[in-house]
Design a protein around this motif. Structure first.
Motif, PDB file in Angstrom:
ATOM      1  N   LEU A 143      24.978 -17.816  24.988  1.00  0.00           N
ATOM      2  CA  LEU A 143      23.683 -18.436  24.728  1.00  0.00           C
ATOM      3  C   LEU A 143      23.949 -19.874  24.288  1.00  0.00           C
ATOM      4  O   LEU A 143      24.416 -20.116  23.178  1.00  0.00           O
ATOM      5  CB  LEU A 143      22.925 -17.668  23.641  1.00  0.00           C
ATOM      6  CG  LEU A 143      22.319 -16.327  24.066  1.00  0.00           C
ATOM      7  CD1 LEU A 143      21.832 -15.557  22.858  1.00  0.00           C
ATOM      8  CD2 LEU A 143      21.181 -16.539  25.038  1.00  0.00           C
ATOM      9  N   SER A 144      23.674 -20.811  25.160  1.00  0.00           N
ATOM     10  CA  SER A 144      23.993 -22.208  24.892  1.00  0.00           C
ATOM     11  C   SER A 144      22.968 -22.853  23.962  1.00  0.00           C
ATOM     12  O   SER A 144      21.880 -22.324  23.730  1.00  0.00           O
ATOM     13  CB  SER A 144      24.027 -22.996  26.204  1.00  0.00           C
ATOM     14  OG  SER A 144      22.731 -23.039  26.786  1.00  0.00           O
ATOM     15  N   ARG A 145      23.327 -24.023  23.449  1.00  0.00           N
ATOM     16  CA  ARG A 145      22.391 -24.756  22.600  1.00  0.00           C
ATOM     17  C   ARG A 145      21.184 -25.239  23.402  1.00  0.00           C
ATOM     18  O   ARG A 145      20.079 -25.340  22.881  1.00  0.00           O
ATOM     19  CB  ARG A 145      23.104 -25.946  21.944  1.00  0.00           C
ATOM     20  CG  ARG A 145      23.993 -25.552  20.770  1.00  0.00           C
ATOM     21  CD  ARG A 145      24.381 -26.770  19.934  1.00  0.00           C
ATOM     22  NE  ARG A 145      25.054 -26.381  18.714  1.00  0.00           N
ATOM     23  CZ  ARG A 145      26.370 -26.322  18.566  1.00  0.00           C
ATOM     24  NH1 ARG A 145      27.148 -26.605  19.595  1.00  0.00           N
ATOM     25  NH2 ARG A 145      26.917 -25.969  17.420  1.00  0.00           N
ATOM     26  N   PHE A 146      21.400 -25.560  24.677  1.00  0.00           N
ATOM     27  CA  PHE A 146      20.283 -25.997  25.527  1.00  0.00           C
ATOM     28  C   PHE A 146      19.246 -24.890  25.654  1.00  0.00           C
ATOM     29  O   PHE A 146      18.044 -25.133  25.502  1.00  0.00           O
ATOM     30  CB  PHE A 146      20.790 -26.399  26.914  1.00  0.00           C
ATOM     31  CG  PHE A 146      19.674 -26.688  27.890  1.00  0.00           C
ATOM     32  CD1 PHE A 146      19.011 -27.910  27.859  1.00  0.00           C
ATOM     33  CD2 PHE A 146      19.274 -25.725  28.820  1.00  0.00           C
ATOM     34  CE1 PHE A 146      17.971 -28.176  28.743  1.00  0.00           C
ATOM     35  CE2 PHE A 146      18.233 -25.991  29.710  1.00  0.00           C
ATOM     36  CZ  PHE A 146      17.583 -27.212  29.672  1.00  0.00           C
ATOM     37  N   TYR A 147      19.700 -23.670  25.944  1.00  0.00           N
ATOM     38  CA  TYR A 147      18.764 -22.560  26.090  1.00  0.00           C
ATOM     39  C   TYR A 147      18.100 -22.245  24.747  1.00  0.00           C
ATOM     40  O   TYR A 147      16.921 -21.898  24.698  1.00  0.00           O
ATOM     41  CB  TYR A 147      19.466 -21.315  26.625  1.00  0.00           C
ATOM     42  CG  TYR A 147      18.519 -20.152  26.841  1.00  0.00           C
ATOM     43  CD1 TYR A 147      17.562 -20.202  27.849  1.00  0.00           C
ATOM     44  CD2 TYR A 147      18.552 -19.030  26.021  1.00  0.00           C
ATOM     45  CE1 TYR A 147      16.664 -19.163  28.038  1.00  0.00           C
ATOM     46  CE2 TYR A 147      17.662 -17.982  26.212  1.00  0.00           C
ATOM     47  CZ  TYR A 147      16.727 -18.059  27.222  1.00  0.00           C
ATOM     48  OH  TYR A 147      15.835 -17.036  27.409  1.00  0.00           O
ATOM     49  N   SER A 148      18.849 -22.380  23.652  1.00  0.00           N
ATOM     50  CA  SER A 148      18.290 -22.148  22.324  1.00  0.00           C
ATOM     51  C   SER A 148      17.161 -23.137  22.036  1.00  0.00           C
ATOM     52  O   SER A 148      16.120 -22.771  21.486  1.00  0.00           O
ATOM     53  CB  SER A 148      19.382 -22.283  21.261  1.00  0.00           C
ATOM     54  OG  SER A 148      20.428 -21.370  21.496  1.00  0.00           O
ATOM     55  N   ALA A 149      17.385 -24.405  22.416  1.00  0.00           N
ATOM     56  CA  ALA A 149      16.348 -25.424  22.221  1.00  0.00           C
ATOM     57  C   ALA A 149      15.115 -25.095  23.069  1.00  0.00           C
ATOM     58  O   ALA A 149      13.974 -25.280  22.622  1.00  0.00           O
ATOM     59  CB  ALA A 149      16.890 -26.797  22.598  1.00  0.00           C
ATOM     60  N   LEU A 150      15.343 -24.575  24.278  1.00  0.00           N
ATOM     61  CA  LEU A 150      14.242 -24.177  25.153  1.00  0.00           C
ATOM     62  C   LEU A 150      13.426 -23.054  24.510  1.00  0.00           C
ATOM     63  O   LEU A 150      12.189 -23.052  24.576  1.00  0.00           O
ATOM     64  CB  LEU A 150      14.783 -23.732  26.511  1.00  0.00           C
ATOM     65  CG  LEU A 150      13.745 -23.234  27.533  1.00  0.00           C
ATOM     66  CD1 LEU A 150      12.752 -24.346  27.868  1.00  0.00           C
ATOM     67  CD2 LEU A 150      14.443 -22.731  28.798  1.00  0.00           C
ATOM     68  N   LEU A 151      14.114 -22.106  23.875  1.00  0.00           N
ATOM     69  CA  LEU A 151      13.425 -21.016  23.188  1.00  0.00           C
ATOM     70  C   LEU A 151      12.524 -21.555  22.079  1.00  0.00           C
ATOM     71  O   LEU A 151      11.389 -21.095  21.906  1.00  0.00           O
ATOM     72  CB  LEU A 151      14.442 -20.031  22.600  1.00  0.00           C
ATOM     73  CG  LEU A 151      15.231 -19.159  23.578  1.00  0.00           C
ATOM     74  CD1 LEU A 151      16.265 -18.314  22.821  1.00  0.00           C
ATOM     75  CD2 LEU A 151      14.308 -18.253  24.384  1.00  0.00           C
ATOM     76  N   LEU A 152      13.021 -22.521  21.327  1.00  0.00           N
ATOM     77  CA  LEU A 152      12.234 -23.097  20.227  1.00  0.00           C
ATOM     78  C   LEU A 152      11.009 -23.844  20.758  1.00  0.00           C
ATOM     79  O   LEU A 152       9.929 -23.793  20.151  1.00  0.00           O
ATOM     80  CB  LEU A 152      13.109 -24.029  19.390  1.00  0.00           C
ATOM     81  CG  LEU A 152      14.227 -23.348  18.596  1.00  0.00           C
ATOM     82  CD1 LEU A 152      15.091 -24.382  17.889  1.00  0.00           C
ATOM     83  CD2 LEU A 152      13.658 -22.352  17.586  1.00  0.00           C
ATOM     84  N   VAL A 153      11.179 -24.535  21.882  1.00  0.00           N
ATOM     85  CA  VAL A 153      10.039 -25.227  22.509  1.00  0.00           C
ATOM     86  C   VAL A 153       8.984 -24.201  22.936  1.00  0.00           C
ATOM     87  O   VAL A 153       7.778 -24.402  22.721  1.00  0.00           O
ATOM     88  CB  VAL A 153      10.498 -26.068  23.721  1.00  0.00           C
ATOM     89  CG1 VAL A 153       9.295 -26.579  24.513  1.00  0.00           C
ATOM     90  CG2 VAL A 153      11.347 -27.244  23.262  1.00  0.00           C
TER      91      VAL A 153
END
Length: 325
Positions: A143-153
């Motif tokens: 689970l990358s930081r990019f996907y994590s940021a997408l989840l928060l958005v």
């Protein structure tokens, strides 16, 4: 700490959870009446976030310590227990009506983001053609930081959508007793403190007892920790259901699942990118499957006692599978 002390902490945790959930439901319901917000929206937001606080604490702490298996399996296991255990037990006690808005909007969102997470993590494995050689303990994705940021958005977008929906469909909950605002917030605060403290007591003591039996980190996260951190959802939904607050009972579960995926996974993975083993990937696939099963049961506009018993039986079978695999 000896076994007796852990058992005592477990009992204290259960008492705190039960009383905290009672205060929390009363305060949240009264707050909904004062602001003319449907109880379903309160269940999907305030109650869902409050009862998911133990999951947030556990997953964030696990991410900071690099405990990959507990960090992910806690969320996946909690969501599975919420659907099968919490809704199943509530339905066994009393047939559980399902709000049509939750059925048409929030349930599909919960399933969709779970499928998206499975695809984001497992796509490299699915396209490699080497699935037959993979062991349960092998790391197969991240689970990358990019996907994590997408989840928060997506989480922020979901909350904004709920707020807009609440304004458009503002209505007063006639069956709820009106309380002064200060009392509503006091009840919510006291309930939240009791729920979080009780959840932590239960998780820590249960984990200590389970560790004495040599359980793996993944198994502890998927079962003991997941069930322990989901006890607030279970107790809150049971109390809400018995009080006739079905919007809170079901909204709490579905909202908690969405909150767990979007916010908790988003925050914990932003802190520390996490490797995912094949066992956790399998559990994500199981979560998607049981989500569709729950959706099918809910399409009757209520989950009856027979369906509730079937859901609990499926959860027990899933736990047995997790133990023996």
């Amino acid at each position: 700490m000896n076994t007796f002390s852990n058992i005592l902490l477990l009992a204290v945790g259960f008492v705190a959870l039960i009383k905290g959930a009672d205060f929390f439901v009363d305060g949240s319901s009264a707050l909904a009446k004062n602001f003319r917000v449907p109880g379903t929206i309160i269940g999907l937001t305030i109650v869902a976030m409050g009862t998911s606080a133990p999951e947030l604490a556990v997953s964030t702490s696990a991410a900071l310590k690099g405990a990959n298996e507990i960090a992910l399996s806690n969320v996946v296991g909690s969501n599975t227990f919420n659907l099968l255990g919490v809704l199943g037990i509530c339905a066994m006690i009393k047939p559980l009506p399902i709000d049509k808005t939750i059925l048409k909007r929030d349930f599909p969102i919960s399933i969709g983001i779970t499928i998206l997470t499975l695809a984001a993590v497992g796509l490299p494995l699915f396209t490699s053609g080497n699935m037959s050689d993979v062991k349960m303990s092998d790391n197969v994705g991240k689970l990358s930081r990019f996907y994590s940021a997408l989840l928060l958005v997506m989480f922020v977008s979901y909350i904004a959508m709920l707020i807009i929906s609440a304004k458009k469909n503002s209505q007063e909950e006639e069956s709820i007793k009106s309380e002064p605002l200060w009392k509503c917030f006091l009840l919510i605060f006291i309930g939240l403190v009791c729920v979080i403290a009780g959840g932590q007591f239960v998780v820590n003591s249960a984990k200590a007892i389970a560790s004495a039996f040599g359980m793996s980190e993944t198994l502890i996260g998927l079962t003991v920790v997941a069930i322990g951190t989901s006890l607030p959802e279970l107790v809150t939904s049971i109390v809400a259901s018995r009080k006739g607050e079905n919007g809170l009972a079901v909204g709490n579960v579905v909202g908690s699942n969405i909150f767990n995926i979007l916010f908790i996974m988003g925050v914990s993975r932003t802190i520390h990118p996490i490797e995912v083993n094949f066992a956790s990937l399998t559990d994500l696939a199981i979560l998607i499957t049981v989500s569709f099963i729950t959706l099918i049961f809910s399409n009757k506009k209520s989950i009856g006692r027979i369906e509730g018993a079937a859901m609990v039986a499926i959860y027990i079978a899933d736990v047995i599978f997790a133990i023996v695999r």
